[in-house]
Design a protein around this motif. Structure first.
Motif, mmCIF file in Angstrom:
data_model
loop_
_atom_site.group_PDB
_atom_site.id
_atom_site.type_symbol
_atom_site.label_atom_id
_atom_site.label_comp_id
_atom_site.label_asym_id
_atom_site.label_seq_id
_atom_site.Cartn_x
_atom_site.Cartn_y
_atom_site.Cartn_z
ATOM 1 N N ASP A 257 -22.526 19.327 -13.910
ATOM 2 C CA ASP A 257 -23.259 18.906 -13.149
ATOM 3 C C ASP A 257 -22.791 19.746 -11.738
ATOM 4 O O ASP A 257 -22.229 20.783 -11.900
ATOM 5 C CB ASP A 257 -23.207 17.443 -12.667
ATOM 6 C CG ASP A 257 -21.822 16.922 -12.295
ATOM 7 O OD1 ASP A 257 -21.013 17.813 -12.113
ATOM 8 O OD2 ASP A 257 -21.657 15.666 -12.175
ATOM 9 N N HIS B 231 -20.656 10.342 -17.307
ATOM 10 C CA HIS B 231 -21.612 11.263 -18.117
ATOM 11 C C HIS B 231 -21.622 11.403 -19.644
ATOM 12 O O HIS B 231 -22.517 11.327 -19.994
ATOM 13 C CB HIS B 231 -21.600 12.687 -17.495
ATOM 14 C CG HIS B 231 -22.438 12.749 -16.151
ATOM 15 N ND1 HIS B 231 -23.523 12.218 -15.792
ATOM 16 C CD2 HIS B 231 -22.022 13.489 -14.769
ATOM 17 C CE1 HIS B 231 -23.875 12.587 -14.419
ATOM 18 N NE2 HIS B 231 -22.771 13.454 -13.829
ATOM 19 N N ASP C 30 -26.704 11.448 -12.389
ATOM 20 C CA ASP C 30 -25.954 10.380 -11.824
ATOM 21 C C ASP C 30 -26.430 8.974 -12.102
ATOM 22 O O ASP C 30 -25.508 7.958 -12.163
ATOM 23 C CB ASP C 30 -25.660 10.592 -10.577
ATOM 24 C CG ASP C 30 -24.652 11.948 -10.133
ATOM 25 O OD1 ASP C 30 -24.202 12.380 -11.417
ATOM 26 O OD2 ASP C 30 -24.246 12.116 -9.155
ATOM 27 N N HIS D 276 -16.092 10.360 -12.848
ATOM 28 C CA HIS D 276 -17.382 10.822 -12.887
ATOM 29 C C HIS D 276 -17.988 11.089 -14.469
ATOM 30 O O HIS D 276 -19.078 11.048 -14.822
ATOM 31 C CB HIS D 276 -17.654 11.705 -11.684
ATOM 32 C CG HIS D 276 -19.117 12.146 -11.458
ATOM 33 N ND1 HIS D 276 -19.801 11.625 -10.337
ATOM 34 C CD2 HIS D 276 -19.962 12.985 -12.101
ATOM 35 C CE1 HIS D 276 -20.943 11.975 -10.338
ATOM 36 N NE2 HIS D 276 -21.225 12.907 -11.308
HETATM 37 FE FE LIG Z 1 -22.889 14.003 -11.866
#
Ligand SMILES: [Fe+2]
Length: 588
Positions: free
Chosen positions: A148, A129, A341, A125
């Motif tokens: 995040d 980013h 996201d 993830h």
């Molecule tokens: Fe995220």
């Protein structure tokens, strides 16, 4: 290589296509499905990307999902075991909420696209980013900071990215902070306590914070403490989100900050409870900023680099971004148009291209316009059928839009490809003259229905920005995608009342001609007529709806709201005077 990136199943799904190292198109599912923040598997977005580029799924070299479902499963299971027995009720819900179909994502992709599973890849993830921030920015060497709520385990990462002389890309992770310790979760918990929807209402907390004083900063610092190694840790006794899928804050949190706001109670800033909420918002905003500045400063010292790329949902906090630019020592701070996201779809595809497949560096066009185009002919057709006055002005549509804006009318402005990311940057915008505070009220009354404490943003040609706004060196880079908040110069605050926040700041968009030529030309035309080349620019949507995509959706919004004039390329549609009056009366 043809690489499709996908983000899905949490918040704001999206698809992006990268061909030979360069983005070709990218769109959030919500823009097509018309369900705000649609988190479903982005079938419509994928279909549009393939259709746009003339590709069949079988021609894709890789499909990349933006996170690793098994790592996420590991996190949820571990937290459930750690919190047992308190978590036994919440575990199935957490599984459903956080994982849903994600665990089976490989099968879903294979089934929907008919792509063999050997072509399906996963990035982490925060790698997605970081890649979305670094690989779309015009720098070849930068420190990276992503933050995040949570991905798999990481909630904040520090690293660096470099393009080597041979064109290969290196993304190096230096360290990370892991769930449940999370700056994003801290901010979201206060968002929930303030009665705003999590993942959506964070902007409201930032807007509200300007009305308060950070009287509770010490209390927030007891919740979020610094660790000796320069990291952060939360005092988990204030939270429930790691134990429960239903609530994010604990009884101790309520003892400290007071009862949560009922979302149905409007915030009255003249009342003691309203001021209290604003003071708490100011406190958490201040502590978030201080923390990010300290982390960035340490990263600057460690890497010695002059550029910083910010990613993750926390990078949508424009006040924090500006303080990082001013105080951390970095000379340039880059925030992509879609740091959240949704942007991970593009980040995952670029990461796979540069890192997994080792493809050489390619310059990525520096704009947010990767979505579906709007068709002026569609607008002309629908206006004709509906019987509204329509003109096609091949050469004068900009002048005509300026006429309307100067007359105090609200203009819906639709141009070319839709923006990728949450902000309207001149292709799907509602525009208005920025001079009078009454315009802000009019917009709120007849279109946006926003809380009074949320500001509207100005757009200005980048060449003129410094005259009206106090941009630090490098500030125009944050302004490019409306990612920073800067003081309006004192002498202009009254004359830019509709876009000046209560604390004298504005979330400026600095418009470069090459990025958005017609929007830039409109701003210049306003400058010629009024002496001030500034417009109020807010996203083209009604409350609770996604930003419009096609011309017909813009038309529908135009008809249901107080927008006076709708422009799409050379086509201009006006409401009849009686309709405008009717709209005014309906909302009065
Ligand atoms: Fe995220």
């Amino acid at each position: 290589m043809r690489i499709l990136g996908i983000s899905a199943h949490y918040h704001d799904s999206a698809a992006a296509l990268v061909v030979d190292g360069v983005p070709v198109c990218a769109v959030q599912e919500e823009r097509l499905s018309r369900r705000k923040n649609d988190s479903a598997f982005p079938l419509a977005a994928i279909e549009w990307c393939l259709e746009r580029s003339g590709l069949e799924p079988g021609q894709l070299d890789a499909v990349v999902f933006y996170e690793k479902p098994m790592l996420k499963f590991d996190r949820i299971l571990t937290m459930a075991l750690r919190g047992f027995p308190r978590t036994w009720r919440s575990f199935p819900r957490a599984m459903k909420n956080s994982l849903g179909e994600k665990l089976w994502v490989k099968g879903i992709i294979a089934a929907h696209l008919g792509v063999p599973s050997r072509k399906i890849f996963f990035t982490e993830h925060h790698q997605s980013h970081a890649a979305a921030a670094f690989l779309t920015s015009p720098t070849r060497s930068a420190a990276l900071l992503t933050a995040d709520g949570v991905g798999e385990w990481a909630t904040l990462t520090l690293g660096r990215g470099a393009v080597r002389d041979d064109g290969s890309t290196d993304l190096e992770a230096l360290r990370e902070i892991r769930f449940p310790h999370s700056l994003g979760m801290l901010y979201s918990t206060f968002t929930a306590w303030l009665g705003f929807p999590v993942n959506e209402g964070e902007y409201k907390v930032m807007g509200l914070s300007s009305y308060g004083k950070p009287l509770f900063a010490d209390a927030v610092r007891r919740v979020l403490r610094r660790t000796p190694d320069g990291g952060i840790a939360l005092d988990l006794s204030y939270f429930d989100y790691h134990l429960s899928a239903r609530s994010s804050y604990s009884a101790k949190f309520l003892d400290t900050f007071g009862p949560a706001r009922d979302p149905w109670d409007p915030i009255d800033l003249q009342s003691a409870p309203g001021r209290h909420f604003a003071n708490v918002a100011a406190s958490v905003q201040g502590v978030l900023e201080d923390t990010l500045v300290d982390l960035a400063r340490a990263l600057r010292a460690e890497t010695g680099l002059s550029d910083l790329c910010l990613g993750g949902g926390v990078a949508l906090n424009g006040c924090a971004n500006t303080r990082i630019l001013r105080e951390s020592g970095f000379e340039r701070v880059f925030v992509p148009p879609a740091p959240g996201d949704a942007g991970c779809a593009l980040g995952a595809a670029l990461y796979a291209d540069r890192v997994h497949f080792g493809q050489p560096w390619r310059e990525v066009p520096d704009h947010p316009f990767w979505g579906p185009p709007a068709d002026p002919d569609e607008l002309a057709r629908v206006a004709l059928e509906d019987g509204l006055p329509m003109e096609r002005l091949e050469h004068d549509s900009i002048a005509r839009a300026a006429d309307e804006l100067c007359a105090g009318h609200i203009v819906g402005w639709v141009e070319g490809a839709c923006e990728f990311g949450p902000r309207a940057l001149g292709h799907r915008s509602i525009l208005a003259a920025p001079q009078h505070a009454s315009m802000r009220d009019k917009l709120n009354r007849s279109i946006k229905f926003r809380e009074e404490f949320r500001p509207f943003a100005p757009a200005v040609p980048v060449e003129s920005a410094a005259r009206y706004f106090d941009l630090p060196p490098g500030g125009d880079r944050l302004g490019r995608f409306m990612s920073g908040v800067f003081p309006v110069r004192r002498e202009w605050r009254e004359r830019l009342a509709a876009v000046t926040h209560v604390d004298g700041t504005a979330r400026v968009q600095t418009v470069e001609r090459a990025m958005a030529p017609r929007f830039h030309a409109l701003l210049e035309e306003m400058g010629r007529r009024t002496g001030v080349p500034v417009l109020l620019n807010t996203s083209f949507n009604l409350a609770g709806e996604p930003i419009v995509n096609r011309a017909i959706e813009a038309y529908s919004t135009f008809r249901r709201s107080g927008i006076d004039v709708l422009a799409c390329g050379p086509v201009i549609v006006s409401k009849k005077p009686a309709m405008r009056q009717g709209a005014e009366e309906a909302v009065a």
